[in-house]
Design a protein around this motif. Structure first.
Motif, PDB file in Angstrom:
ATOM      1  N   UNK A 155      18.441  66.078 123.824  1.00 11.76           N
ATOM      2  CA  UNK A 155      19.297  65.171 123.051  1.00 11.76           C
ATOM      3  C   UNK A 155      18.862  63.717 123.212  1.00 11.76           C
ATOM      4  N   UNK A 156      18.338  63.372 124.385  1.00 11.50           N
ATOM      5  CA  UNK A 156      17.950  61.991 124.670  1.00 11.50           C
ATOM      6  C   UNK A 156      16.468  61.719 124.403  1.00 11.50           C
ATOM      7  N   UNK A 157      15.745  62.731 123.945  1.00  8.70           N
ATOM      8  CA  UNK A 157      14.311  62.570 123.676  1.00  8.70           C
ATOM      9  C   UNK A 157      14.096  61.941 122.303  1.00  8.70           C
ATOM     10  N   UNK A 158      12.926  61.349 122.059  1.00 13.42           N
ATOM     11  CA  UNK A 158      12.623  60.829 120.723  1.00 13.42           C
ATOM     12  C   UNK A 158      12.718  61.944 119.680  1.00 13.42           C
ATOM     13  N   UNK A 159      13.285  61.620 118.531  1.00 10.96           N
ATOM     14  CA  UNK A 159      13.481  62.622 117.476  1.00 10.96           C
ATOM     15  C   UNK A 159      12.243  62.679 116.577  1.00 10.96           C
ATOM     16  N   UNK A 160      11.124  63.072 117.182  1.00 12.59           N
ATOM     17  CA  UNK A 160       9.851  63.080 116.446  1.00 12.59           C
ATOM     18  C   UNK A 160       9.255  64.475 116.312  1.00 12.59           C
ATOM     19  N   UNK A 161       9.985  65.492 116.786  1.00  6.66           N
ATOM     20  CA  UNK A 161       9.501  66.865 116.684  1.00  6.66           C
ATOM     21  C   UNK A 161       8.656  67.320 117.845  1.00  6.66           C
ATOM     22  N   UNK A 162       8.372  66.422 118.783  1.00  5.14           N
ATOM     23  CA  UNK A 162       7.518  66.783 119.911  1.00  5.14           C
ATOM     24  C   UNK A 162       8.310  67.214 121.154  1.00  5.14           C
ATOM     25  N   UNK A 163       9.639  67.194 121.073  1.00  5.66           N
ATOM     26  CA  UNK A 163      10.476  67.727 122.138  1.00  5.66           C
ATOM     27  C   UNK A 163      11.535  68.616 121.499  1.00  5.66           C
ATOM     28  N   UNK A 164      11.511  69.883 121.857  1.00  9.44           N
ATOM     29  CA  UNK A 164      12.412  70.871 121.282  1.00  9.44           C
ATOM     30  C   UNK A 164      13.220  71.554 122.373  1.00  9.44           C
ATOM     31  N   UNK A 165      14.243  72.280 121.965  1.00  7.70           N
ATOM     32  CA  UNK A 165      15.125  72.966 122.907  1.00  7.70           C
ATOM     33  C   UNK A 165      15.160  74.448 122.593  1.00  7.70           C
ATOM     34  N   UNK A 166      14.943  75.285 123.617  1.00  6.66           N
ATOM     35  CA  UNK A 166      15.180  76.719 123.465  1.00  6.66           C
ATOM     36  C   UNK A 166      16.667  76.945 123.719  1.00  6.66           C
ATOM     37  N   UNK A 167      17.407  77.200 122.667  1.00  2.00           N
ATOM     38  CA  UNK A 167      18.851  77.387 122.769  1.00  2.00           C
ATOM     39  C   UNK A 167      19.174  78.863 122.936  1.00  2.00           C
ATOM     40  N   UNK A 168      20.430  79.142 123.272  1.00  2.00           N
ATOM     41  CA  UNK A 168      20.841  80.544 123.365  1.00  2.00           C
ATOM     42  C   UNK A 168      22.311  80.696 122.993  1.00  2.00           C
ATOM     43  N   UNK A 169      22.796  81.914 123.050  1.00  2.00           N
ATOM     44  CA  UNK A 169      24.166  82.224 122.657  1.00  2.00           C
ATOM     45  C   UNK A 169      25.172  81.350 123.380  1.00  2.00           C
ATOM     46  N   UNK A 170      25.008  81.237 124.685  1.00  2.00           N
ATOM     47  CA  UNK A 170      25.990  80.480 125.482  1.00  2.00           C
ATOM     48  C   UNK A 170      26.024  79.011 125.090  1.00  2.00           C
ATOM     49  N   UNK A 171      24.863  78.390 124.994  1.00  2.00           N
ATOM     50  CA  UNK A 171      24.793  76.951 124.778  1.00  2.00           C
ATOM     51  C   UNK A 171      25.443  76.514 123.476  1.00  2.00           C
ATOM     52  N   UNK A 172      25.235  77.301 122.405  1.00  2.00           N
ATOM     53  CA  UNK A 172      25.702  76.864 121.094  1.00  2.00           C
ATOM     54  C   UNK A 172      26.934  77.606 120.582  1.00  2.00           C
ATOM     55  N   UNK A 173      27.161  78.843 121.029  1.00  2.00           N
ATOM     56  CA  UNK A 173      28.256  79.642 120.462  1.00  2.00           C
ATOM     57  C   UNK A 173      29.387  79.927 121.424  1.00  2.00           C
ATOM     58  N   UNK A 174      29.134  79.836 122.744  1.00  3.86           N
ATOM     59  CA  UNK A 174      30.172  80.163 123.727  1.00  3.86           C
ATOM     60  C   UNK A 174      30.649  78.939 124.495  1.00  3.86           C
ATOM     61  N   UNK A 175      29.729  78.135 125.007  1.00  2.00           N
ATOM     62  CA  UNK A 175      30.126  76.969 125.809  1.00  2.00           C
ATOM     63  C   UNK A 175      31.132  76.046 125.116  1.00  2.00           C
ATOM     64  N   UNK A 176      31.027  75.823 123.797  1.00  2.00           N
ATOM     65  CA  UNK A 176      32.020  74.952 123.152  1.00  2.00           C
ATOM     66  C   UNK A 176      33.451  75.461 123.279  1.00  2.00           C
ATOM     67  N   UNK A 177      33.620  76.744 123.555  1.00  2.00           N
ATOM     68  CA  UNK A 177      34.963  77.321 123.682  1.00  2.00           C
ATOM     69  C   UNK A 177      35.400  77.479 125.133  1.00  2.00           C
ATOM     70  N   UNK A 178      34.467  77.382 126.078  1.00  2.98           N
ATOM     71  CA  UNK A 178      34.824  77.572 127.483  1.00  2.98           C
ATOM     72  C   UNK A 178      34.885  76.265 128.270  1.00  2.98           C
TER      73      UNK A 178
END
Length: 326
Positions: free
Chosen positions: A80-103
């Motif tokens: 989130x704090x990296x330059x938004x130039x496409x050279x830093x990406x995140x491997x996301x998963x179920x918990x990070x995007x679909x579960x953590x917002x509810x827990x």
């Protein structure tokens, strides 16, 4: 979930699209993918396989940067704090995007607004596995009936961590079947498997790959699998849906995301390269042999996929009363 329909046409449409000049020169240096797991995790290993395809296709390295901890928040905030130039990406998963917002009562990132979807990455099934010596059941129906012969709380099930899909799968089964299994969280899949083998818990919701060797040795029985269709690795095991529990059609998934301000042209180029890698014959063959499925999608398809999964987990979290501070 209609995951297969989400993937239809993704690669063809992307490859046929003429990309703007910015994307045509991208990437001209290595791309870093931040991973919320320690080295050696199955997702980490799978990403390294895709990195080799990425290098062959683009001439640039895909660098795996492991930043475990904090339920994925450390990795998420790094990107989130990296330059938004496409050279830093995140491997996301179920918990990070679909579960953590509810827990979590508060997250340092917004699951929908902080990141821009690039593509789905990998999917895998969950199975309901039981200790063969401790549980006198050969089907899900038998297991539910056996549960009801025990006092409330007399049967326990393992998850590979609290607040994850393997945890809430048990919550859903308890609710739908009218049973009262006790949840026992472990710190990862290997210790959960060991707890099941030792009889510390009678059952567990785990990836098929993790328990398959113990099924073959006779120490573990698998009673149901969470995918829409049976797995060729255990073709005799029926799905939850076949056995009357469609709510337990669960897919453990991961995906690739970029900082929210990343230019659309760069995201489109990244999408095209990841889709190409995921559709390579080598990746397809290696992954499907271990019950993994490549999930190439367009950015919009991945966004919609995450949103749909988030809604289904919101109900399970509400039923459980679980809070991440637990």
């Amino acid at each position: 979930m209609q995951r297969r329909s989400l993937m239809l046409g993704a690669a063809g449409a992307l490859c046929a699209t003429a990309l703007p000049a910015l994307a045509q020169t991208f990437p001209d240096k290595p791309v870093r993918v931040v991973v919320p797991f320690a080295p050696g995790n199955t997702l980490d290993a799978s990403l390294r396989q895709v990195a080799e395809e990425f290098r062959k296709n683009t001439g640039q390295a895909l660098i795996v940067d492991n930043k475990p901890g904090g339920g994925g928040t450390i990795a998420a905030m790094t990107v989130a704090q990296a330059p938004a130039d496409g050279y830093t990406l995140l491997l996301t998963n179920t918990s990070m995007l679909a579960i953590n917002p509810h827990t979590f009562s508060k997250l340092p990132y917004d699951a929908e607004k902080t990141f821009k979807p690039v593509t789905g990455f990998l999917g895998a099934s969950l199975v309901l596995a039981v200790n063969a010596a401790k549980v006198q059941a050969n089907t899900l129906k038998d297991f539910i009936a056996w549960n009801k012969t025990n006092p409330p709380g007399g049967v326990s099930y393992a998850s590979f961590t609290a607040g994850n899909s393997s945890h809430f799968a048990g919550v859903i089964l308890n609710k739908r079947a009218g049973i009262e299994m006790v949840h026992v969280p472990y710190n990862g899949t290997p210790p959960a498997v060991q707890g099941l083998l030792a009889g510390d818990v009678q059952a567990a919701f785990l990836p098929l790959l993790a328990v398959k060797p113990h099924v073959e040795s006779g120490k573990v029985k698998v009673l149901a699998i969470s995918t829409p269709k049976r797995s060729p690795l255990l073709a005799d095991v029926p799905t939850f849906t076949e056995q009357g529990f469609p709510d337990l059609e669960i897919y453990i998934w991961s995906g690739i995301s970029a900082p929210a301000a990343t230019p659309d042209a760069v995201v489109s180029r990244l999408n095209a390269e990841f889709v190409k890698a995921l559709q390579s014959a080598d990746i397809q063959q290696k992954w499907r042999a271990i019950d993994f499925e490549p999930l190439p999608m367009t950015p919009k398809q991945y966004h919609d996929y995450v949103q749909a999964d988030s809604k289904r987990w919101a109900e399970a979290v509400k039923i459980s009363g679980f809070k991440a501070s637990e």
